[in-house]
Design a protein around this motif. Structure first.
Motif, PDB file in Angstrom:
ATOM      1  N   TYR A 172       0.832  -1.211   0.000  1.00 43.94           N
ATOM      2  CA  TYR A 172       0.000   0.000   0.000  1.00 43.94           C
ATOM      3  C   TYR A 172       0.864   1.257   0.000  1.00 43.94           C
ATOM      4  CZ  TYR A 172      -3.287   3.557   1.637  1.00 43.94           C
ATOM      5  OH  TYR A 172      -4.043   4.699   1.767  1.00 43.94           O
ATOM      6  N   HIS A 173       1.920   1.234   0.815  1.00 42.83           N
ATOM      7  CA  HIS A 173       2.743   2.440   0.944  1.00 42.83           C
ATOM      8  C   HIS A 173       3.935   2.434  -0.004  1.00 42.83           C
ATOM      9  CE1 HIS A 173       0.810   4.561   4.192  1.00 42.83           C
ATOM     10  NE2 HIS A 173       0.656   3.426   4.835  1.00 42.83           N
ATOM     11  N   ASN A 174       4.150   1.312  -0.676  1.00 48.13           N
ATOM     12  CA  ASN A 174       5.364   1.168  -1.463  1.00 48.13           C
ATOM     13  C   ASN A 174       5.005   0.580  -2.820  1.00 48.13           C
ATOM     14  OD1 ASN A 174       7.979   0.782  -2.282  1.00 48.13           O
ATOM     15  ND2 ASN A 174       8.641   0.014  -0.278  1.00 48.13           N
ATOM     16  N   LYS A 175       4.517   1.459  -3.683  1.00 47.45           N
ATOM     17  CA  LYS A 175       3.935   0.992  -4.945  1.00 47.45           C
ATOM     18  C   LYS A 175       4.941   0.247  -5.831  1.00 47.45           C
ATOM     19  CE  LYS A 175      -0.057   3.151  -4.105  1.00 47.45           C
ATOM     20  NZ  LYS A 175      -0.615   2.532  -2.907  1.00 47.45           N
ATOM     21  N   LYS A 176       6.213   0.501  -5.636  1.00 51.29           N
ATOM     22  CA  LYS A 176       7.224  -0.112  -6.518  1.00 51.29           C
ATOM     23  C   LYS A 176       7.596  -1.529  -6.087  1.00 51.29           C
ATOM     24  CE  LYS A 176       9.535   4.147  -7.897  1.00 51.29           C
ATOM     25  NZ  LYS A 176      10.107   4.934  -6.784  1.00 51.29           N
ATOM     26  N   ALA A 177       7.232  -1.910  -4.863  1.00 53.16           N
ATOM     27  CA  ALA A 177       7.636  -3.228  -4.354  1.00 53.16           C
ATOM     28  C   ALA A 177       6.877  -4.353  -5.067  1.00 53.16           C
ATOM     29  CB  ALA A 177       7.383  -3.289  -2.853  1.00 53.16           C
TER      30      ALA A 177
END
Ligand SMILES: Nc1ncnc2c1ncn2[C@@H]1O[C@H](COP(=O)(O)OP(=O)(O)OP(=O)(O)O)[C@@H](O)[C@H]1O
Ligand SMILES: [Mg+2]
Length: 318
Positions: free
Chosen positions: A118-123
């Motif tokens: 949710y907070h780390n779109k690139k993961a």
């Protein structure tokens, strides 16, 4: 510059019976990596202080004035959308009951991964999986990989609280607000969880606000202490000063209540009386009816004094 600086914050509830000034003009600050304890009796306004830091005050409550300067910006002026970005990311909160922070029908692993994605779109999903296992190991959950598939009800209270702490730490928050994080746990587990929180806060160099009614807990863990009474801070200073040399009669009373080792007195001290209702506060000092030193002077609310490195509100401390 302090990481967090709260200036004259007022959070009030507009109820049918009147205005409840749950937080009534409090100020404190926290440096990077510092642990602040907020201590006081039930209803003193501790949780509302914590919720205010995250912008989690709902109707009929409202932050009516004051500043919450976090990393140089005033959170009071931020929109709900902007606060959403900060919550769970830069500022995270741990609640008393781990049950309320975990979804009972989603596995631990899926909850952690979802929070990362949710907070780390690139993961990628794989990144999220690995990060989740790592954080579970970090908080000392045994058999982390296996636990990823567990549901909350399959874990003990202490294990659940470790998962909640893991979840709060996922995005490496700069500030963690923990509201009675160990009250629901057994005493031995309490000590483990508190130790873990202190260690993680130091390792991550993140700041912590620890909210508790238990002055023994703050005395073990905190760098600074704010003593709250009826919506206000009555004494605020370095841990050593507050614990070993309390000045405000209320703080003295709280410390008197602590069981002492090698004390043959059977009965523990109790501060007489109860905290007044926030809807019918006395004229003057709110503690005066319970205070052995109170006299006429206390019919006016005391001004702030700065004495021996601490801030204190009491006429009788000179
Ligand atoms: N939604 C609400 N509506 C009206 N009053 C509220 C609301 N939430 C909290 N209050 C009031 O605000 C005051 C402070 O509450 P708060 O929950 O911060 O106390 P606390 O110090 O955390 O107590 P405890 O130790 O019991 O958790 C209380 O008088 C409470 O009744
Ligand atoms: Mg509370």
């Amino acid at each position: 510059m302090a990481l967090l600086e709260v200036n004259n914050l007022h959070t009030h509830f507009f109820t049918r019976n009147g205005i409840i000034k749950a937080v009534d003009g409090i100020s404190f600050s926290i440096e990077k990596g510092e642990i602040l304890g907020i201590v006081g009796e039930s209803g003193a306004g501790k949780s509302i202080t914590g919720f205010s830091m995250l912008g989690l005050i709902d109707q009929p409550g409202k932050i009516v004035s004051g500043e919450i300067i976090f990393n140089g910006v005033d959170l009071v002026k931020k929109s709900e959308k902007e606060l959403q970005k900060i919550r769970g990311n830069e500022i995270a909160m741990i609640f008393q009951d781990p049950q309320t922070s975990l979804n009972p029908v989603i596995s631990i692993g899926d909850q952690l991964m979802e929070a990362i994605l949710y907070h780390n779109k690139k993961a990628s999903k794989k990144d999220a999986y690995n990060a989740s296992v790592d954080i579970l190991k970090l908080v000392g959950l045994p058999a982390a990989e296996k636990r990823m598939k567990s549901y909350p009800h399959q874990l003990s209270g202490g294990m659940k609280q470790r998962v909640v702490i893991a979840m709060a730490l996922l995005n490496n928050p700069k500030l963690l607000v923990a509201d009675e994080p160990t009250t629901a746990l057994d005493v031995t587990i309490q000590a483990q969880i508190l130790y873990l929180m202190k260690k993680l806060s130091k390792d991550f160099d993140s700041s912590l606000i620890l909210i508790t009614h238990d002055i023994a807990v703050v005395s073990q863990l905190c760098d600074k202490i704010a003593v709250m009474y009826a919506g206000r801070i009555v004494e605020y200073g370095k841990k050593e000063d507050i614990i070993f040399n309390p000045k405000h009669p209320y703080t003295k009373g709280l410390i008197e209540c602590l069981p002492k080792l090698n004390d043959d007195k059977e009965r523990l001290y109790q501060i007489p009386g109860i905290m007044p209702s926030l809807l019918s506060l006395p004229e003057g000092c709110y503690f005066k009816d319970r205070c052995e030193f109170a006299d006429k002077e206390c019919d006016v609310y005391p001004d702030q004094q700065d004495i021996e490195g601490r801030r204190i509100f009491c006429h009788k401390v000179k």
